[in-house]
Scaffold this active site. Structure first.
Site, mmCIF file in Angstrom:
data_model
loop_
_atom_site.group_PDB
_atom_site.id
_atom_site.type_symbol
_atom_site.label_atom_id
_atom_site.label_comp_id
_atom_site.label_asym_id
_atom_site.label_seq_id
_atom_site.Cartn_x
_atom_site.Cartn_y
_atom_site.Cartn_z
ATOM 1 N N GLU A 1 18.829 18.046 -32.373
ATOM 2 C CA GLU A 1 18.451 18.099 -30.954
ATOM 3 C C GLU A 1 19.604 17.687 -30.038
ATOM 4 O OE1 GLU A 1 15.214 15.256 -30.383
ATOM 5 O OE2 GLU A 1 15.837 14.262 -32.232
ATOM 6 N N GLY B 1 14.888 20.697 -32.749
ATOM 7 C CA GLY B 1 14.074 20.223 -31.627
ATOM 8 C C GLY B 1 14.584 20.877 -30.359
ATOM 9 N N THR B 2 14.106 22.079 -30.088
ATOM 10 C CA THR B 2 14.713 22.894 -29.025
ATOM 11 C C THR B 2 14.436 22.359 -27.622
ATOM 12 O OG1 THR B 2 12.806 24.390 -29.131
ATOM 13 C CG2 THR B 2 14.789 25.016 -30.369
ATOM 14 N N ASN B 3 13.412 21.509 -27.460
ATOM 15 C CA ASN B 3 13.183 20.920 -26.131
ATOM 16 C C ASN B 3 14.387 20.069 -25.723
ATOM 17 O OD1 ASN B 3 10.668 22.054 -26.450
ATOM 18 N ND2 ASN B 3 9.628 20.125 -26.835
ATOM 19 N N ASP B 4 14.726 19.102 -26.591
ATOM 20 C CA ASP B 4 15.838 18.207 -26.271
ATOM 21 C C ASP B 4 17.186 18.908 -26.425
ATOM 22 O OD1 ASP B 4 14.250 16.170 -25.530
ATOM 23 O OD2 ASP B 4 14.563 14.919 -27.298
ATOM 24 N N ARG C 1 8.056 12.915 -38.112
ATOM 25 C CA ARG C 1 9.206 12.396 -37.364
ATOM 26 C C ARG C 1 9.004 10.901 -37.127
ATOM 27 N NH1 ARG C 1 10.192 14.500 -31.391
ATOM 28 N NH2 ARG C 1 8.643 12.909 -30.908
ATOM 29 N N HIS D 1 -11.863 45.696 -7.880
ATOM 30 C CA HIS D 1 -10.523 45.110 -7.977
ATOM 31 C C HIS D 1 -10.578 43.750 -8.650
ATOM 32 C CE1 HIS D 1 -7.194 42.607 -6.367
ATOM 33 N NE2 HIS D 1 -6.485 43.686 -6.620
ATOM 34 N N ARG E 1 4.489 13.554 -34.586
ATOM 35 C CA ARG E 1 5.215 12.575 -33.766
ATOM 36 C C ARG E 1 4.515 11.229 -33.917
ATOM 37 N NH1 ARG E 1 4.885 17.359 -29.441
ATOM 38 N NH2 ARG E 1 2.879 17.369 -30.488
ATOM 39 N N CYS F 1 10.697 23.013 -34.162
ATOM 40 C CA CYS F 1 9.482 22.311 -33.758
ATOM 41 C C CYS F 1 9.378 22.112 -32.249
ATOM 42 C CB CYS F 1 9.371 20.968 -34.476
ATOM 43 S SG CYS F 1 10.764 19.876 -34.181
#
Length: 885
Positions: free
Chosen positions: A753, A774-777, A631, A469, A575, A839
């Protein structure tokens, strides 16, 4: 294949029979019959020796949960199919003289090794055991009865397995033997009686003698196991849908514990650790299947150099098994994991499935099978799970470091892991929740340990083989595992373990190497792995197929080198603030922020400009003409300032300022909500000299490198946190004014963003040559979530089905995705050829990448180590899209 009304009939049919003479299923019916049931049917169709039986479908499981139990109609159908099975076998269920025994096994659509329940030898009672003894011998009959009572009591009656195992352990110790098969008939009868006493003491009911009750309650228990804790945890870990349900396979028993001419085992058609084209497996003579995978016994190899191998002890059976391996691998076009039983010299196949394998084995098997002409490149690429490539990039042990090897076991799952010793799954979860890396040390693992195994960095066991297992589950998770560590003793109170003279206490650190089986003391250094030629071959195939570029987020020359090694097609996010965070640089930006007069500020800016120019020059040189998006400074200024007394004193002394004045400056810059405060382009509006310095550093680096290395570089300068067309125009003018002093080409763009930036994309596109999302922010500002703080409640949201996924891991396509599509549509309306990229962290998530490709972005960017994953997903999407046309 079924069509039209025939397909509807198949779906409504709840039970499907399989045998050499009559088969009502095939491999295409996996969603209905589960993986095991579909493969049992398919093997019957191609002439593989499979014990006959029938599969109760996943639809019946769904009905089971709707009806809160087995319906009367289903129970009647089961009885009819049992009669068919009796006719096939020539035995009768419950007959005291010629009893039929059956196994009740789960069979989910997706492989879930050990998570769902199994019950063997169903149909044994005080009468049928006597009949079985007359037919096949006392010792075999009562060995089987012991096993059945223990398994049924655990799975159906929910009694602790250890209540029964401790009885066996005591009897083995008293009689000086190591396994159940070595106990004589008198002792086995004593164990049966002891087991029945335990059942009565714990339930106040006698062990059930009615075989029909045994059958239906066993089927009920297997359906119920779909919702046990370990199965639920496993599905969460592996993203398996809760709604699928499990099938149940009722199959005539064949006995590997009949005599010494009987055996049971597991064989892989290729090595699941290395991918080598060589059969790999383990078996036990005079045993049942659970003995091999449970980890309680250490089995023998099927083949190899040792004397005790199946190849030498059972040569004709081994040759027949090899031919079946070849036939099944050719038929399924994949490496197979095959369970088999030998009953008195007759070979039976109990299951085949695509074998779980390591990342290294995955890529080697795919490349070999493409080269062999078994599959196409496209088929091979579609088979790769993105996590597989991620696992290949895990660090390996630095052989230059000091290593004290204190033990060695079977290298069950490769990789290196260091962590603090824990001895149970619960402690592993707790420690991992506190951010601690742990190694879970157990005698053997069981399915109940799944959460702890998932939390641990690696697993080490005292018992169990390469198909136990622990070995199978960790290989699927991509974690290192060592089994059967020689001489490993675990303190019964779980305070320490010892190997020979070496004692290691709970919470002390160790390192395990799952590739060599070595156990070492302490936390040992690791290095980046050397990527195999097979890995490079697959990446080349992926590059030929994918239609979107994949760049890397890289902030330093070191990051840029890693990005290039992993095949990044440029840098999508550099950055610039990360260039300041090293200990030898932070003081200069601190001096810039705290400076009171122009001379101090100019001096600090000058030093920072030289540092940035040097870094940019090196990055441009490494990337060699590929696109680099830089950036400009984004975070609030206070993030650079010291936050403890000693650091404040140091900066005050270096600036010849009072501690109090430095503290005042820090207080002045602090913000209640810095996420939405004085940051990004707002800094450039307030302090244009900072962005001016950065732009000069970029352009001077380009100019110098152009002269020195004759390399054409066209940097992409990205302005962060734009929300207004006028602020963007002002900063574009600043950049263009600086550019007048240099002979350089460049692009200027912005990071989308903020929701407002997405909504005014048509206006921004008048001045921008590219957008980078900037998909995070953008997720934070759209959903009103903090990625740092929302972790406290996101689990509750997922459990309540408010969120299917963490929106910081998988892009929220309804909200954030809608804003991205609005920005793309409006941006292209103004400027048709505007370049589009992403990004944020979503740049390596498979679901997010597919959405972004559909949205027609030009590239995605992610961390260097995730570049191969993003490339793979992009290639898989291209293949699927071609197939759909």
């Amino acid at each position: 294949m079924f069509v039209g009304k025939e397909l509807e009939t198949v779906k409504k049919k709840l039970i499907h029979y399989f045998s050499q003479n009559k088969c009502e299923g095939n491999a295409d019916m996996k969603n209905l019959l589960g993986g095991k049931g579909a493969n049992l049917a398919e093997m019957c169709n191609i002439g593989i020796p499979v014990p006959p039986g029938f599969t109760i479908s996943t639809s019946a499981c769904q009905n089971y949960y709707q009806d809160h139990g087995l319906s009367d109609d289903l129970c009647n159908e089961i009885k009819k199919y049992m009669a068919t099975l009796e006719n096939d076998i020539g035995c009768k269920f419950g007959d005291p003289n010629n009893p039929l025994l059956v196994s009740i096994r789960s069979g989910s659509v997706n492989s879930m090794p050990g998570m769902l329940d199994t019950i063997l030898n169903v149909g044994l009672n005080d009468e049928t055991v006597i009949g079985l003894a007359k037919k096949s011998g006392d010792r075999f009959a009562y060995d089987s009865y012991c096993r059945f009572i223990m398994m049924y009591s655990n799975v159906v009656l929910q009694l602790d397995h250890h209540l029964f195992q401790s009885v066996i352990d005591n009897k083995q110790q008293q009689n000086g033997v190591k396994c159940l098969a070595d106990l004589d008939i008198g002792v086995l009868k004593e164990i049966v009686n002891d087991f029945k006493k335990i059942v009565y003491e714990k339930t106040r009911k006698h062990f059930p003698q009615d075989v029909e009750e045994q059958l239906l309650s066993s089927i009920n228990a297997v359906f119920a196991s779909w919702q046990n804790d370990r199965a639920i945890s496993y599905r969460k870990i592996h993203n398996i849908s809760e709604n699928l349900g499990t099938a149940v396979n009722v199959q005539a028993m064949v006995f590997g514990n009949l005599n010494n001419n009987s055996a049971t085992g597991v064989i892989f058609t290729r090595n699941p650790s290395t991918g080598e084209k060589r059969r790999f497996g383990e078996f036990l003579i005079n045993a049942q299947g659970e003995d091999v995978v449970s980890g309680v016994y250490t089995p023998m190899p099927v083949n190899g150099e040792r004397e005790n191998t199946m190849e030498r002890l059972m040569p004709s059976i081994y040759q027949e098994l090899c031919e079946i391996c070849r036939k099944l691998e050719v038929h399924y076009k994949d490496m197979q994991d095959i369970e088999f039983t030998v009953q008195n010299g007759k070979l039976w196949i109990l299951q085949t499935r695509s074998g779980k394998r390591t990342a290294e084995a995955t890529v080697r098997i795919i490349v070999d099978m493409v080269n062999e002409g078994t599959i196409t490149k496209e088929e091979g690429i579609l088979r790769i799970n993105p996590k597989t490539l991620d696992n290949l990039l895990h660090p390996v042990l630095d052989l230059k470091g000091d290593q004290k090897v204190v033990g060695k076991g079977l290298p069950a799952s490769p990789g290196v892991a260091s962590g603090h010793v824990v001895f149970n799954a619960n402690n592993a979860e707790i420690a991992a929740g506190q951010g601690k890396k742990v190694i879970l040390v157990r005698s053997e693992t069981s399915p109940e340990d799944i959460n702890g195994m998932n939390a641990a960095s690696g697993i080490m066991t005292a018992r169990g083989g390469m198909t136990s297992h622990a070995a199978v589950v960790t290989r699927g998770m991509g974690k290192p595992c060592i089994c059967s560590v020689s001489g490993l003793y675990i303190d019964k109170d779980e305070n320490f373990f010892s190997i020979g003279d070496t004692k290691v206490n709970k919470d002390e650190p160790i390192t395990i190497n799952g590739g060599t089986g070595e156990v070492m003391l302490g936390i040992l250094p690791t290095i980046s792995p050397e990527l195999s030629q097979e890995f490079k071959t697959i990446i080349n195939w992926i590059d030929e197929i994918k239609t979107i570029k994949v760049r890397a987020n890289a902030d330093t020359p070191k990051d840029a080198k890693i990005a290039k090694e992993f095949g990044a097609e440029g840098i999508g996010l550099c950055r610039t603030e990360h260039m300041f965070f090293t200990s030898d640089r932070i003081e200069f930006i601190q001096k810039l922020i705290i400076a009171d007069d122009e001379v101090e500020r100019e001096n600090a800016l000058s030093k920072l400009e030289k540092m940035q120019k040097s870094d940019f020059k090196e990055i441009f040189s490494i990337i060699k003409g590929r696109e680099v998006t830089i950036r400009l400074l984004d975070p609030p200024l206070h993030e650079f300032l010291p936050n403890n007394q000693s650091a404040i004193e140091k900066i005050a002394k270096s600036l010849n300022k009072s501690i109090e004045s430095v503290k005042n400056k820090i207080a002045q810059l602090s913000e209640k909500n810095p996420m939405l405060g004085h940051r990004g382009c707002r800094l450039a509006i307030s302090h244009p000299e900072i962005y001016g310095m950065q732009v000069r550093a970029i352009f001077s680096a380009v100019s110098e490198l152009k002269k020195e290395e004759k390399v054409e570089i066209k940097p992409e300068i990205m302005i962060p946190f734009i929300m207004n067309e006028k602020e963007f125009v002002l900063i574009c003018e600043l950049v263009r004014k600086e550019a007048e002093n240099f002979d350089v080409s460049y692009l200027i763009g912005t990071m989308i963003e903020l929701p407002r930036a997405a909504l005014i994309a048509d206006k921004l596109a008048k001045h921008a040559e590219f957008f980078s999302f900037g998909t995070n922010d953008l997720t934070q500002t759209t959903m009103g979530l903090s990625r740092d703080d929302s972790v406290n409640f996101l689990d509750s949201y997922k459990e309540s089905n408010i969120f299917e996924n963490d929106p910081f891991e998988v892009l929220d396509t309804e909200g954030v995705g809608e804003l991205i599509e609005i920005a793309i549509e409006r941006g292209k309306r103004t400027q048709k050829e505007i370049k589009l990229g992403i990004c944020g962290e979503h740049g390596a998530d498979p679901k997010s990448i597919e959405f972004l490709i559909k949205s027609e972005v030009d590239y995605v960017s992610c961390s260097p180590y995730r570049v191969p994953i993003a490339k793979l997903v992009a290639a898989q999407f291209s293949i699927k899209s071609q197939c759909a046309r």
